[in-house]
Design a protein around this motif. Structure first.
Motif, PDB file in Angstrom:
ATOM      1  N   GLY A 121       0.788  -1.225   0.000  1.00 51.66           N
ATOM      2  CA  GLY A 121       0.000   0.000   0.000  1.00 51.66           C
ATOM      3  C   GLY A 121       0.817   1.270   0.000  1.00 51.66           C
ATOM      4  O   GLY A 121       0.301   2.348  -0.258  1.00 51.66           O
ATOM      5  N   ARG A 122       2.128   1.161   0.298  1.00 50.53           N
ATOM      6  CA  ARG A 122       3.016   2.323   0.253  1.00 50.53           C
ATOM      7  C   ARG A 122       4.450   1.844   0.051  1.00 50.53           C
ATOM      8  O   ARG A 122       4.774   0.709   0.428  1.00 50.53           O
ATOM      9  N   PRO A 123       5.284   2.698  -0.537  1.00 51.64           N
ATOM     10  CA  PRO A 123       6.670   2.252  -0.784  1.00 51.64           C
ATOM     11  C   PRO A 123       7.415   2.040   0.531  1.00 51.64           C
ATOM     12  O   PRO A 123       7.224   2.794   1.480  1.00 51.64           O
ATOM     13  N   ASP A 124       8.239   1.013   0.569  1.00 53.13           N
ATOM     14  CA  ASP A 124       9.028   0.708   1.759  1.00 53.13           C
ATOM     15  C   ASP A 124      10.432   1.272   1.582  1.00 53.13           C
ATOM     16  O   ASP A 124      11.133   0.924   0.627  1.00 53.13           O
ATOM     17  N   ALA A 125      10.829   2.158   2.505  1.00 56.17           N
ATOM     18  CA  ALA A 125      12.106   2.873   2.346  1.00 56.17           C
ATOM     19  C   ALA A 125      13.303   1.921   2.323  1.00 56.17           C
ATOM     20  O   ALA A 125      14.188   2.039   1.473  1.00 56.17           O
ATOM     21  N   SER A 126      13.322   0.964   3.255  1.00 55.65           N
ATOM     22  CA  SER A 126      14.507   0.103   3.320  1.00 55.65           C
ATOM     23  C   SER A 126      14.579  -0.829   2.107  1.00 55.65           C
ATOM     24  O   SER A 126      15.671  -1.080   1.573  1.00 55.65           O
ATOM     25  N   LEU A 127      13.427  -1.305   1.641  1.00 59.38           N
ATOM     26  CA  LEU A 127      13.459  -2.176   0.462  1.00 59.38           C
ATOM     27  C   LEU A 127      13.797  -1.392  -0.804  1.00 59.38           C
ATOM     28  O   LEU A 127      14.434  -1.920  -1.714  1.00 59.38           O
ATOM     29  N   CYS A 128      13.370  -0.116  -0.858  1.00 57.89           N
ATOM     30  CA  CYS A 128      13.746   0.716  -2.010  1.00 57.89           C
ATOM     31  C   CYS A 128      15.253   0.935  -2.027  1.00 57.89           C
ATOM     32  O   CYS A 128      15.897   0.902  -3.080  1.00 57.89           O
ATOM     33  N   ALA A 129      15.825   1.182  -0.837  1.00 57.24           N
ATOM     34  CA  ALA A 129      17.285   1.346  -0.750  1.00 57.24           C
ATOM     35  C   ALA A 129      17.987   0.054  -1.162  1.00 57.24           C
ATOM     36  O   ALA A 129      18.975   0.074  -1.909  1.00 57.24           O
TER      37      ALA A 129
END
Lengths: 71, 425
Positions: B273-281
């Motif tokens: 439902g929303r972007p995950d900061a650690s997984l995006c990194a």
């Protein structure tokens, strides 16, 4: 299970290594006509990698089962 | 391979400029490791990074370069099936006899000292919050002094993998995959953090989020900058790329990282439902890892595709390893570096432009060597080390936090530590 998995990893690599050392590039073998492209080296490499994947699965599974037993 | 002709002055200056950027990648990975760990082990994570880089440089100086060498240098060979197979270099220990000038061999030496520092930081991410500082140093010595140089010799030192046609411009296999598979060994040997897999969670692993997302995301920019240098230097020194090829290398590196970051953001947005900061990194760095092997050989569209797939692979494998593999890897080092690096190596074989017909098979052989030699070798060495001296910190130290337990002071002394941090799960 862990030792078996590690041995399978090394065995698979040994098969890949042997395929490159023992089989020359693009040397068709009559026995491999059933493989279609007559590429024994590719077939051995594929077999070696398959054995490695099996070994990797066993090693991973051995670590999960140890933790399950501790719970 | 080392370029046969003497490089021009402009090429040497550019190679030096690229080399000077690489420490930014090392700093970035150290910050990622720190930000994705717990606040009570933050200081320990940074000090362990510094120690790992130092030990790696020392190990490479003592015996690493002697094992790795360079293409065309002295080496030991084995005769098999009528051919000489180069398996280990025969350089003197302690860098004795090297002129230490701006020759390609010496530039490669400098690149390798920096690369081995980067490799040393990758397993740290998998052992966060529970790996003793002394054990980090001992394990890093084995990695930087034996495992990495041997595999790097096979790829870059004229070894048997290079003889069969395996190609890697900037370290998708020797740097990323070797580091990532060592991280997997460390995660297995150390076991998960306390409370990660407890029966009270209904069989699902507990989420232990990192303590500083800003640090992690800022580190992504540092890692990107450093990677431009790493890929540029590798392409020129190992791939023999001319100065003009640096444009392709930089573009491919950036495109791969960008597409991987976007893929990770889109997938986590769709699933959670929303972007995950650690997984995006993680996705961003996974894209960089995937670009390393083929940065010189990809067309931009292929680099973008490689990044897109790497970003997706990282997101799915982080979850898969966590839930089904029960591998507690706080920074996703295994997914980012091992799987991202291996995917890049395979993509080079199957999708790179003007590849030879035997290229895919040679790349598969390289991956088979990573799985069949590097992983068991790294696992066995670290298992032996663990037998002699346990690598994991005592349970009390883990509860207290490695900062207080091993260093005697926390990274954020003004912060109130929540009571539940000390509760045993």
């Amino acid at each position: 299970m862990r030792l078996t998995g590690l041995l399978l990893l090394v065995s698979g690599w040994a098969i890949v290594l042997a395929a490159f050392v023992m089989l020359g590039a693009a040397m068709p073998r009559a026995a491999f006509v059933m493989l279609g492209a007559a590429m024994p080296r590719a077939a051995f490499v594929a077999a070696g990698v398959a054995i490695e994947i099996l070994g990797l699965g066993l090693v991973a599974r051995s670590h999960v089962s140890v933790r399950e037993a501790r719970r | 391979m080392i370029p046969s002709a003497a490089p021009s002055e402009a090429a040497t200056v550019l190679e030096l400029a690229c080399l000077l950027l690489i420490p930014l990648a090392i700093a970035g990975i150290a910050l990622v490791n720190t930000g994705l760990g717990r606040s009570r082990s933050a200081s320990h994570a940074m000090l362990a990074s510094l120690c790992a880089v130092s030990v790696a440089a020392a190990a490479y100086f003592v015996c690493g370069f002697a094992i790795q060498g360079f293409a065309g240098g002295p080496a030991h060979t084995i005769a098999a099936a009528g051919k000489q197979w180069n398996w280990i270099a025969a350089q003197p220990l302690f860098l004795r006899g090297l002129a230490l000038d701006a020759s390609p061999a010496c530039l490669i030496l400098w690149l390798q000292v920096l690369s081995v520092g980067l490799v040393a930081l990758i397993p740290l991410g998998a052992g966060l919050d529970r790996w003793r500082l002394g054990a980090v140093c001992a394990s890093t010595f084995l990695l930087a002094g034996i495992v990495y140089p041997l595999f790097a010799h096979w790829v870059w030192g004229g070894g048997w993998l290079a003889q069969i046609g395996f190609v890697d411009a900037a370290g998708g296999a020797p740097v990323q995959a070797v580091g990532g598979l060592t991280a997997l060994s460390i995660a297995w040997i150390l076991g998960p953090r306390r409370g990660k897999y407890s029966s009270s969670e209904g069989g699902m692993p507990a989420a232990i989020p990192g303590h500083n997302a800003v640090l992690v995301l800022f580190a992504c920019f540092l890692v990107w900058t450093g990677w431009l240098g790493l890929n540029g230097a590798g392409a020129m020194l190992f791939g023999g790329a001319p100065v003009g090829a640096l444009v392709r290398v930089g573009l491919n590196t950036t495109l791969s990282a960008a597409m991987a970051g976007l893929a990770a953001a889109a997938i986590t947005r769709a699933r959670f439902g929303r972007p995950d900061a650690s997984l995006c990194a993680n996705g961003w760095i996974g894209g960089l890892a995937a670009s390393s092997a083929g940065c010189l050989y990809f067309d931009p569209a292929v680099a973008a595709l490689a990044g897109l797939v790497a970003g997706a692979l990282v997101v799915f494998t982080v979850e898969w390893l966590d839930v089904y593999g029960e591998i507690d890897d706080p920074t996703g080092s295994v997914s980012v570096h091992a799987i991202g690096g291996i995917w890049g190596v395979l993509a080079l074989g199957f999708f790179a432009r003007s590849g030879s017909p035997v290229q895919p098979l040679a790349q598969v052989a390289g991956v088979a060597t990573l799985l069949g030699f590097v992983l068991p070798f790294a696992y066995s060495l670290n298992w032996l080390l663990d037998r002699f001296s346990p690598q994991r910190v005592a349970p009390e130290g883990e509860r207290q936090g490695l900062d207080l337990h091993e260093l005697g002071a926390g990274a954020y002394p003004e912060f109130v530590i929540h009571r539940e941090d000390f509760l045993q799960r």
